[in-house]
Scaffold this motif. Structure first.
Motif, PDB file in Angstrom:
ATOM      1  N   ALA A  30      -4.829  -8.924  12.469  1.00  0.00           N
ATOM      2  CA  ALA A  30      -5.302  -9.373  11.164  1.00  0.00           C
ATOM      3  C   ALA A  30      -4.699  -8.483  10.090  1.00  0.00           C
ATOM      4  O   ALA A  30      -4.443  -7.302  10.335  1.00  0.00           O
ATOM      5  CB  ALA A  30      -6.833  -9.318  11.091  1.00  0.00           C
ATOM      6  N   ASP A  31      -4.466  -9.043   8.909  1.00  0.00           N
ATOM      7  CA  ASP A  31      -3.934  -8.244   7.806  1.00  0.00           C
ATOM      8  C   ASP A  31      -5.107  -7.552   7.126  1.00  0.00           C
ATOM      9  O   ASP A  31      -5.849  -8.160   6.349  1.00  0.00           O
ATOM     10  CB  ASP A  31      -3.181  -9.130   6.817  1.00  0.00           C
ATOM     11  N   ILE A  32      -5.281  -6.261   7.427  1.00  0.00           N
ATOM     12  CA  ILE A  32      -6.417  -5.506   6.899  1.00  0.00           C
ATOM     13  C   ILE A  32      -5.993  -4.338   6.015  1.00  0.00           C
ATOM     14  O   ILE A  32      -6.853  -3.656   5.454  1.00  0.00           O
ATOM     15  CB  ILE A  32      -7.306  -4.985   8.052  1.00  0.00           C
ATOM     16  N   ASP A  33      -4.681  -4.108   5.871  1.00  0.00           N
ATOM     17  CA  ASP A  33      -4.182  -2.970   5.091  1.00  0.00           C
ATOM     18  C   ASP A  33      -3.008  -3.438   4.246  1.00  0.00           C
ATOM     19  O   ASP A  33      -1.931  -3.749   4.765  1.00  0.00           O
ATOM     20  CB  ASP A  33      -3.757  -1.838   6.032  1.00  0.00           C
ATOM     21  N   SER A  34      -3.187  -3.480   2.931  1.00  0.00           N
ATOM     22  CA  SER A  34      -2.152  -4.023   2.038  1.00  0.00           C
ATOM     23  C   SER A  34      -0.957  -3.088   1.872  1.00  0.00           C
ATOM     24  O   SER A  34       0.071  -3.488   1.336  1.00  0.00           O
ATOM     25  CB  SER A  34      -2.758  -4.310   0.662  1.00  0.00           C
ATOM     26  N   ALA A  35      -1.066  -1.851   2.343  1.00  0.00           N
ATOM     27  CA  ALA A  35       0.028  -0.892   2.182  1.00  0.00           C
ATOM     28  C   ALA A  35       1.161  -1.121   3.164  1.00  0.00           C
ATOM     29  O   ALA A  35       2.235  -0.521   3.029  1.00  0.00           O
ATOM     30  CB  ALA A  35      -0.501   0.538   2.326  1.00  0.00           C
ATOM     31  N   HIS A  36       0.952  -1.992   4.140  1.00  0.00           N
ATOM     32  CA  HIS A  36       1.961  -2.220   5.161  1.00  0.00           C
ATOM     33  C   HIS A  36       2.256  -3.722   5.266  1.00  0.00           C
ATOM     34  O   HIS A  36       1.338  -4.538   5.252  1.00  0.00           O
ATOM     35  CB  HIS A  36       1.481  -1.677   6.509  1.00  0.00           C
ATOM     36  N   PRO A  37       3.528  -4.101   5.379  1.00  0.00           N
ATOM     37  CA  PRO A  37       3.891  -5.523   5.426  1.00  0.00           C
ATOM     38  C   PRO A  37       3.287  -6.246   6.632  1.00  0.00           C
ATOM     39  O   PRO A  37       3.212  -5.686   7.726  1.00  0.00           O
ATOM     40  CB  PRO A  37       5.419  -5.497   5.530  1.00  0.00           C
TER      41      PRO A  37
END
Length: 610
Positions: free
Chosen positions: A436-443
């Motif tokens: 899941a995309d849970i961290d916006s700092a990483h693509p």
């Protein structure tokens, strides 16, 4: 304000949306009490809507918005009245339709309460009493009005895993409207055993007539929703250990509106000799999976599956409104297919991974093409969980899966070829993983499991080391389910009755909301009855049972969002993931395209994301 208008581009998908027989959805307007003096309203923005679509909202016939609503399909009405209120949303451009809903005077905060017709207690062959609790659910439009009804499986308290002996009560399947009206009840009878791996039920509009059907395995003594018996009601094939290892097996398609059995055929794949499946006591032979799939790129087919520890057989069926016909059968026991044996999972995924416009079946560590031929096998054998995802540029589909062979641990592979991108081997049995995309700092999306040492970026690099990350109970980042809830583009995590948000600075999840008075299903799997974009705006709802098993609670986010996006239900991969969610060990919904913060600053299909 961010507009996510239209489809974002599917990972190498050849879906022709002009040909696919998709559901006709209404506006899905929902009103839930956000507090004692406010009401949260949300509704669907459809991919057919113009990008400048505007809406008006009405309360009891009077417009409540001063200007047309052109941004998010969410509105908070500061209405403190304690009476019944009628709401309406009207589209002002393109398809100028409307949608209505009612907020009851005694409506609870945060959810729709759906009362249930609780089955009576039963008594087994030894005189021991058992009760029923709501278990897995699905949704489908049974009458063609664009609104979903709920299909609910009732599980008896004496249900058993395949590894255990014992008699069980019969499995029941109900169909309810969202107001709790019971349309029908199907009793699968005493020749269908109760447990997580026996009854995988599929709900879809298989014949394209605008009305959903139900397809599942049946047997002598099954009673349809009209009271008609399938086969011989007197037949009893239960062994002295409570297992069912003899007798005919059927596959039945039921009318979604009435519960009537419309067609019944012999179940493929048949049981045959138990030892062909890997044991002699009906553990491995009674492991079932199922899926809906657009095998011809137009109509949904039903794919019924048996076995995954050793022999695996998948059988595709088509329902045309008159006949239930076999399309193809894939059998790993056939010469040349031996490498496909033992590669199955406790669940599966469906997507057009090779770009030909037709769906493939991602069956654990192998894949079966839309024509029933083998696409590839990885040889990494059985696992408990798997997720389908795409990279931020939507170039490819990938599978993130965990393995139980005490060797392969967790791996990311190309969904079309089986090529392993990277892997985290382990000498432990790895039973969970999440993407899941849970961290916006990483693509892209993040990946993790009990053996990854913490949360990993999409490229495999470690971004959040976590000590003691060794199992579901102790993991600082849950591994059971995921949900889009709070209104930003990141995904939240759902574990039992708590939605939590990942905090990159601490590497842990922090609770957002607890669904008090509601409980999860399926033991340590801790899953809801259903999770997905069922109604309202693009965010997802959570359907859970009340602690007293007397009702279902459909939880709806009351948090404002500044994003507008078409309903995920219009994506075939996502819609399959809802239909197939009840299968085996339930896994969260996942779309057939990347969705997350990396969309910002991009132009796609005529739309620009700020």
């Amino acid at each position: 304000m961010v507009f996510l208008s239209g489809l974002t581009g599917y990972a190498q998908s050849g879906y022709d949306f002009s040909k696919i027989k998709m559901e006709k959805l209404d506006r899905g307007l929902v009103a839930v009490r956000a507090s004692s003096d406010s009401v949260a309203l949300s509704w669907r923005y459809l991919s057919s809507d113009p990008t400048n679509q505007a809406f008006d909202l009405y309360r009891d016939g009077k417009r409540i918005n001063k200007k047309p609503l052109t941004r998010a399909t969410f509105y908070k009405d500061c209405c403190g009245c304690g009476r019944e209120v009628a709401y309406e949303v009207r589209a002002l451009k393109g398809r100028k339709d409307s949608g209505c809903c009612t907020l009851l005077a005694d409506a609870p905060v945060g959810y729709l309460d759906i009362p249930l017709d609780v089955p009576a207690r039963g008594v087994d062959v030894f005189g021991r009493e058992y009760t029923y609790s709501p278990n897995d659910a699905s949704v489908g439009d049974v009458d063609g009005d664009g609104q979903y009804e709920i299909f609910l499986k009732w599980e008896p308290s004496n249900a058993h895993d395949n590894a255990h002996d014992g008699f069980t009560g019969p499995v029941l399947i109900d169909c309810y409207r969202l107001d709790g009206s019971l349309l029908w009840r199907i009793d699968l009878g005493h020749n269908i055993r109760a447990g997580a791996h026996y009854t995988q039920f599929l709900v879809a509009d298989f014949d394209g007539d605008g009305h959903a059907e139900l397809i599942c395995k049946t047997a002598d003594g099954t009673i349809d929703g009209t009271g008609r018996v399938i086969g011989d009601y007197r037949a009893d094939f239960r062994s002295i250990r409570g297992r069912i290892i003899a007798g005919p097996e059927y596959l039945t398609v039921f009318n979604g509106l009435t519960g009537e059995a419309m067609a019944t055929v012999p179940y493929i794949p048949p049981r045959g000799e138990l030892k062909d499946w890997g044991d002699s006591y009906a553990n491995r032979s009674e492991r079932y999976l199922a899926a809906t799939a657009y095998l011809d790129g137009v109509h949904p087919s039903a794919v019924m599956c048996r076995g995954y520890y050793t022999r695996s057989v998948l059988a595709a069926y088509d329902w045309d409104g008159r006949e239930l016909k076999s399309r193809w059968v894939f059998d790993s026991a056939l010469p040349g297919l031996e490498g496909y044996s033992g590669q199955g999972n406790h669940n599966l995924r469906v997507a057009d991974v090779d770009g030909d416009g037709c769906d493939e079946i991602l069956y654990g560590q192998m894949a079966v093409n839309n024509d029933g031929t083998g696409l590839y096998t990885t040889g990494m054998r059985h696992g408990d969980a798997m997720h389908i995802l795409s990279d931020p540029d939507n170039r490819n589909f990938y599978i993130w899966g965990c393995h139980e062979n005490r060797r392969d641990g967790t791996s990311l592979r190309d969904a079309a070829t089986g090529k392993v991108i990277f892997q985290f081997p382990s000498k432990l049995d790895i039973g969970r993983c999440m993407a899941a995309d849970i961290d916006s700092a990483h693509p892209g999306v993040e990946l993790w499991s009990p053996n990854t040492g913490g949360v990993r970026a999409f490229d495999g690099s470690l971004i959040s080391p976590s000590m003691g990350f060794i199992g579901p109970a102790r993991a600082p980042v849950p591994v059971n389910m995921a949900v889009w809830w709070d209104g930003d583009l990141l995904r939240e995590l759902l574990d039992r009755n708590v939605v939590s948000k990942y905090n990159p600075s601490t590497g842990k999840c922090e609770p957002i909301v607890e669904f008090k008075g509601a409980v999860s299903n399926n033991g340590t799997k801790a899953t809801p009855c259903l999770q997905g974009d069922i109604l309202g705006d693009w965010r997802e709802e959570v359907l859970m049972r009340s602690a007293d098993n007397a009702s279902l609670r459909l939880y709806v986010s009351t948090i404002p969002t500044s994003y507008r996006f078409h309903t995920f239900l219009e994506d075939p991969v996502y819609r399959h993931s809802i239909a197939n969610q009840n299968v085996g060990y339930n896994q969260p919904t996942q779309p057939g395209f990347y969705f997350g913060p990396d969309l910002k600053g991009r132009k796609f299909r005529g739309s620009y994301v700020d």
